[in-house]
Design a protein around this motif. Structure first.
Motif, PDB file in Angstrom:
ATOM      1  N   VAL A 126       0.840  -1.205   0.000  1.00 12.19           N
ATOM      2  CA  VAL A 126       0.000   0.000   0.000  1.00 12.19           C
ATOM      3  C   VAL A 126       0.872   1.251   0.000  1.00 12.19           C
ATOM      4  N   LEU A 127       1.924   1.258   0.809  1.00 15.10           N
ATOM      5  CA  LEU A 127       2.805   2.424   0.886  1.00 15.10           C
ATOM      6  C   LEU A 127       3.527   2.666  -0.431  1.00 15.10           C
ATOM      7  N   ALA A 128       3.974   1.589  -1.084  1.00 16.88           N
ATOM      8  CA  ALA A 128       4.672   1.744  -2.365  1.00 16.88           C
ATOM      9  C   ALA A 128       3.750   2.345  -3.427  1.00 16.88           C
ATOM     10  N   VAL A 129       2.514   1.843  -3.492  1.00 17.00           N
ATOM     11  CA  VAL A 129       1.558   2.393  -4.464  1.00 17.00           C
ATOM     12  C   VAL A 129       1.224   3.838  -4.116  1.00 17.00           C
ATOM     13  N   PHE A 130       1.114   4.141  -2.818  1.00 17.75           N
ATOM     14  CA  PHE A 130       0.823   5.510  -2.402  1.00 17.75           C
ATOM     15  C   PHE A 130       1.930   6.471  -2.836  1.00 17.75           C
ATOM     16  N   LEU A 131       3.187   6.071  -2.664  1.00 18.83           N
ATOM     17  CA  LEU A 131       4.295   6.938  -3.057  1.00 18.83           C
ATOM     18  C   LEU A 131       4.319   7.164  -4.569  1.00 18.83           C
ATOM     19  N   PRO A 179       0.196  10.598 -10.681  1.00 19.99           N
ATOM     20  CA  PRO A 179      -0.079  11.956 -11.167  1.00 19.99           C
ATOM     21  C   PRO A 179      -0.165  13.022 -10.091  1.00 19.99           C
ATOM     22  N   GLY A 180      -0.094  12.631  -8.819  1.00 13.04           N
ATOM     23  CA  GLY A 180      -0.173  13.615  -7.744  1.00 13.04           C
ATOM     24  C   GLY A 180      -1.487  13.545  -6.998  1.00 13.04           C
ATOM     25  N   ALA A 181      -1.447  13.928  -5.700  1.00 13.94           N
ATOM     26  CA  ALA A 181      -2.647  13.839  -4.866  1.00 13.94           C
ATOM     27  C   ALA A 181      -3.740  14.787  -5.358  1.00 13.94           C
ATOM     28  N   SER A 182      -3.357  15.971  -5.823  1.00 16.36           N
ATOM     29  CA  SER A 182      -4.352  16.941  -6.288  1.00 16.36           C
ATOM     30  C   SER A 182      -5.096  16.434  -7.515  1.00 16.36           C
ATOM     31  N   THR A 211      -5.660   9.916  -1.950  1.00 16.03           N
ATOM     32  CA  THR A 211      -4.579   9.148  -2.557  1.00 16.03           C
ATOM     33  C   THR A 211      -4.327   7.853  -1.796  1.00 16.03           C
ATOM     34  N   MET A 212      -4.399   7.907  -0.481  1.00 15.24           N
ATOM     35  CA  MET A 212      -4.238   6.699   0.316  1.00 15.24           C
ATOM     36  C   MET A 212      -5.359   5.699   0.035  1.00 15.24           C
ATOM     37  N   LEU A 213      -6.574   6.186  -0.118  1.00 14.73           N
ATOM     38  CA  LEU A 213      -7.693   5.317  -0.467  1.00 14.73           C
ATOM     39  C   LEU A 213      -7.467   4.667  -1.826  1.00 14.73           C
ATOM     40  N   ALA A 214      -7.029   5.454  -2.809  1.00 14.69           N
ATOM     41  CA  ALA A 214      -6.755   4.900  -4.139  1.00 14.69           C
ATOM     42  C   ALA A 214      -5.631   3.866  -4.079  1.00 14.69           C
ATOM     43  N   ALA A 215      -4.605   4.124  -3.266  1.00 13.20           N
ATOM     44  CA  ALA A 215      -3.504   3.179  -3.136  1.00 13.20           C
ATOM     45  C   ALA A 215      -3.979   1.867  -2.520  1.00 13.20           C
ATOM     46  N   PHE A 216      -4.863   1.945  -1.550  1.00 13.16           N
ATOM     47  CA  PHE A 216      -5.386   0.723  -0.929  1.00 13.16           C
ATOM     48  C   PHE A 216      -6.220  -0.082  -1.918  1.00 13.16           C
ATOM     49  N   VAL A 217      -7.034   0.604  -2.718  1.00 15.32           N
ATOM     50  CA  VAL A 217      -7.869  -0.100  -3.691  1.00 15.32           C
ATOM     51  C   VAL A 217      -6.998  -0.773  -4.744  1.00 15.32           C
ATOM     52  N   ILE A 218      -5.956  -0.084  -5.216  1.00 15.87           N
ATOM     53  CA  ILE A 218      -5.097  -0.649  -6.255  1.00 15.87           C
ATOM     54  C   ILE A 218      -4.312  -1.847  -5.716  1.00 15.87           C
ATOM     55  N   SER A 219      -3.833  -1.745  -4.482  1.00 16.41           N
ATOM     56  CA  SER A 219      -3.029  -2.827  -3.896  1.00 16.41           C
ATOM     57  C   SER A 219      -3.881  -3.862  -3.180  1.00 16.41           C
ATOM     58  N   LEU A 220      -5.196  -3.818  -3.350  1.00 16.66           N
ATOM     59  CA  LEU A 220      -6.072  -4.765  -2.666  1.00 16.66           C
ATOM     60  C   LEU A 220      -5.778  -6.218  -3.021  1.00 16.66           C
ATOM     61  N   PRO A 221      -5.449  -6.557  -4.269  1.00 17.23           N
ATOM     62  CA  PRO A 221      -5.099  -7.961  -4.545  1.00 17.23           C
ATOM     63  C   PRO A 221      -3.914  -8.459  -3.722  1.00 17.23           C
ATOM     64  N   VAL A 222      -2.912  -7.617  -3.520  1.00 18.27           N
ATOM     65  CA  VAL A 222      -1.762  -8.010  -2.710  1.00 18.27           C
ATOM     66  C   VAL A 222      -2.165  -8.198  -1.253  1.00 18.27           C
ATOM     67  N   VAL A 223      -2.993  -7.289  -0.740  1.00 19.73           N
ATOM     68  CA  VAL A 223      -3.445  -7.381   0.645  1.00 19.73           C
ATOM     69  C   VAL A 223      -4.249  -8.656   0.859  1.00 19.73           C
ATOM     70  N   LEU A 224      -5.147  -8.958  -0.069  1.00 20.02           N
ATOM     71  CA  LEU A 224      -5.959 -10.164   0.067  1.00 20.02           C
ATOM     72  C   LEU A 224      -5.121 -11.428  -0.085  1.00 20.02           C
ATOM     73  N   TYR A 225      -4.110 -11.377  -0.936  1.00 19.83           N
ATOM     74  CA  TYR A 225      -3.241 -12.540  -1.077  1.00 19.83           C
ATOM     75  C   TYR A 225      -2.479 -12.811   0.222  1.00 19.83           C
TER      76      TYR A 225
END
Length: 247
Positions: free
Chosen positions: A18-23, A29-32, A68-82
């Motif tokens: 999640v942190l890697a995707v967030f960074l 494209p940026g938080a804004s 941005t943190m929410l978007a990072a969690f959604v994108i990395s959700l497959p890794v979290v579930l795995y």
């Protein structure tokens, strides 16, 4: 102690993803820009030249970071579930493994589908409906923090709503309820759907119907899928569990 070490390792890997995707998202494209995408349904319903406002001192920074943190969690959700699956899989029976993996996959896809339905269809319809009732003497300018809270509530409500077919199939598969009883409870489900929609959604008829009607339709989809599922009897579960425990 070994289980705690394994749990810590899995949690660190999930948090690291999640942190890697967030960074990456924060850099480009940026938080804004990400918040602008989230705010697009609201901006499309506002009068020409009107923007959203921020009443807090650090709100213009914190709200895009949260999005941005929410978007990072959604994108990395497959890794979290795995990671969650890898932690609990060694302690499951074979029939539980066959049920758990499709259950996790379908639940994730349906939750994301509910969020997409809310963003692309519900937000635009509801915001234009509400903007049509605004008096000509006022200029709507929603606060970005209140908008984020509203969006999170709606995403959660529609995401959980789209999990109804999984819940119905799971109830039938585990043998807690059969399909006949679920069909007989159809009337209670319809009433409960409109009650839940009245509590969760804004106080307008459009948003209530747009949550209650999909919930009822998804319940029917769950009933159709449950007809293809054979309930597991307790003796079958015990027999298979005994076989897996043999050396």
């Amino acid at each position: 102690m070994s289980h705690l070490v394994e749990l810590r390792s899995r949690l660190l890997k999930a948090a690291g993803a999640v942190l890697a995707v967030f960074l990456v998202l924060f850099a480009y494209p940026g938080a804004s820009a990400i918040y602008d995408v989230l705010a697009q349904p609201m901006l499309a319903s506002l009068p020409q030249g009107t923007r959203m406002i921020a009443t807090g001192v650090i709100t213009p920074f914190m709200v895009p970071v949260k999005v941005t943190m929410l978007a990072a969690f959604v994108i990395s959700l497959p890794v979290v579930l795995y990671q969650a699956w890898a932690f609990v899989a060694p302690g499951l029976y074979r029939h539980e493994k066959r049920l758990a993996l499709p259950l996790i996959t379908s639940s994730t896809l349906l939750f994301l589908l509910g969020m997409a339905f809310c963003y692309f269809f519900v937000f635009r319809t509801v915001f234009h409906f509400i903007a049509g009732f605004a008096p000509q003497s006022i200029t709507p300018a929603p606060d970005i923090e209140a908008y984020l809270s509203f969006v999170m509530t709606m995403f959660l409500a529609f995401g959980i709503t789209f999990e109804v077919p999984v819940a119905v199939v799971l109830l039938v598969k585990t043998g807690l309820v059969d399909v006949v009883k679920l069909r007989q409870a159809r009337g209670y489900v319809v009433v409960g759907a409109f009650v839940i929609a009245a509590i969760v959604t804004p106080p307008d008829v459009v948003s209530q119907f747009m949550l209650a009607v999909p919930l009822c339709l998804l319940y029917e989809v769950g009933l159709l899928c449950a007809r293809l599922v054979r309930p597991r009897r307790r003796d079958e579960s015990d027999e298979e569990g005994a076989l897996t425990e043999r050396p």
